[in-house]
Design an enzyme around this catalytic site. Structure first.
Site, PDB file in Angstrom:
ATOM      1  N   SER A  43       1.111  -0.909   0.199  1.00 39.77           N
ATOM      2  CA  SER A  43      -0.045  -0.117  -0.679  1.00 39.77           C
ATOM      3  C   SER A  43       1.133   1.078   0.024  1.00 39.77           C
ATOM      4  CB  SER A  43      -1.386   0.033   1.502  1.00 39.77           C
ATOM      5  OG  SER A  43      -2.025   0.976   1.431  1.00 39.77           O
ATOM      6  N   HIS A  65      -7.215  -5.690  -0.283  1.00 43.06           N
ATOM      7  CA  HIS A  65      -6.528  -5.112   0.047  1.00 43.06           C
ATOM      8  C   HIS A  65      -5.620  -6.000   1.118  1.00 43.06           C
ATOM      9  CE1 HIS A  65      -4.160  -1.332   0.298  1.00 43.06           C
ATOM     10  NE2 HIS A  65      -4.537  -1.071   1.867  1.00 43.06           N
ATOM     11  N   ASP A 105      -9.941  -5.252  -4.809  1.00 41.95           N
ATOM     12  CA  ASP A 105      -9.181  -3.946  -3.588  1.00 41.95           C
ATOM     13  C   ASP A 105      -9.537  -3.012  -3.463  1.00 41.95           C
ATOM     14  OD1 ASP A 105      -7.794  -1.957  -2.254  1.00 41.95           O
ATOM     15  OD2 ASP A 105      -5.630  -3.092  -2.397  1.00 41.95           O
TER      16      ASP A 105
END
Length: 219
Positions: free
Chosen positions: A109, A194, A167
């Site tokens: 991320s 995610h 996601d």
């Protein structure tokens, strides 16, 4: 013939995470990579204000690598005055120097976005970042105009981009867009959201990518 040592990857956690939380959430991945690669996670330098969902004991504050606003971060925001990135680049450089040698990076991320910036600097010859490759999970390119210079020219460093089709935090198109900033990126998609996937199909892709960099076997 002597057995090759495992690759060492410096691991960069996501926004609102920490090194400890990343370790907790990568158990399946570390098991899948056992004997081939080890992950060494570090904390981002910027603690965040605690939220209701954070650990009540307070001894492991959530952290971030940079901010798009005062104490906040949104991946899609074209922040006019992003703050904190230089401290994070320095923290990565210090970890590489103090805990190295490392072969590559693994970022998740916001950590993947930072790792991509490190790759760009490395590709330009920045001696602070002696890494040969990166695995970027749920990454994205910073929208801040001040960070645009990282993406102006194709980044010539081998990368594996892991994209979750569902996601909801970093949408798949953002991760694909980041991959386009690299020369010959390898893109691995998975049906999940995610997180860092480590099922059989992803394990195979990780190992095939990492085999290109096994010490003692040439590059």
């Amino acid at each position: 013939m002597a057995e090759a040592r495992p690759l060492r990857l410096l691991a960069l956690h996501g926004y609102r995470q920490s090194a400890r939380r990343l370790r907790q959430r990568t158990g399946a991945l570390r098991k899948a990579l056992r004997g081939r690669a080890e992950l060494v996670a570090i904390d981002a330098p910027h603690p965040l204000p605690a939220g209701a969902e954070d650990d009540p004991d307070g001894d492991d504050p959530p952290r971030g690598w940079w901010f798009s606003g005062p104490g906040t971060f949104e991946a899609g925001e074209a922040a006019a005055a992003p703050a904190g990135l230089e401290e994070s680049l320095s923290a990565v450089a210090a970890a590489l120097a103090e805990h190295g040698p490392f072969d590559g990076l693994l970022g998740f991320s916001q950590g993947a976005a930072l790792a991509a910036m490190v790759c760009a600097l490395r590709a330009r010859g920045d001696p602070r970042f002696p890494v040969a490759f990166a695995v970027l999970v749920a990454g994205f390119a910073s929208r801040a105009p001040a960070h645009g210079h990282f993406y102006r020219e194709p980044i010539a460093l081998p990368t594996l981009h892991v994209v979750g089709d569902t996601d909801a935090v970093i949408a798949a198109p953002l991760s694909r867009e980041l991959a386009q900033c690299f020369v010959e990126p390898v893109v691995l998609t998975h049906p999940g959201g995610h997180f860092i996937p480590a099922a059989a199909a992803q394990k195979k892709a990780y190992l095939e990518f990492l085999e290109r960099f096994c010490p003692g076997q040439g590059q």
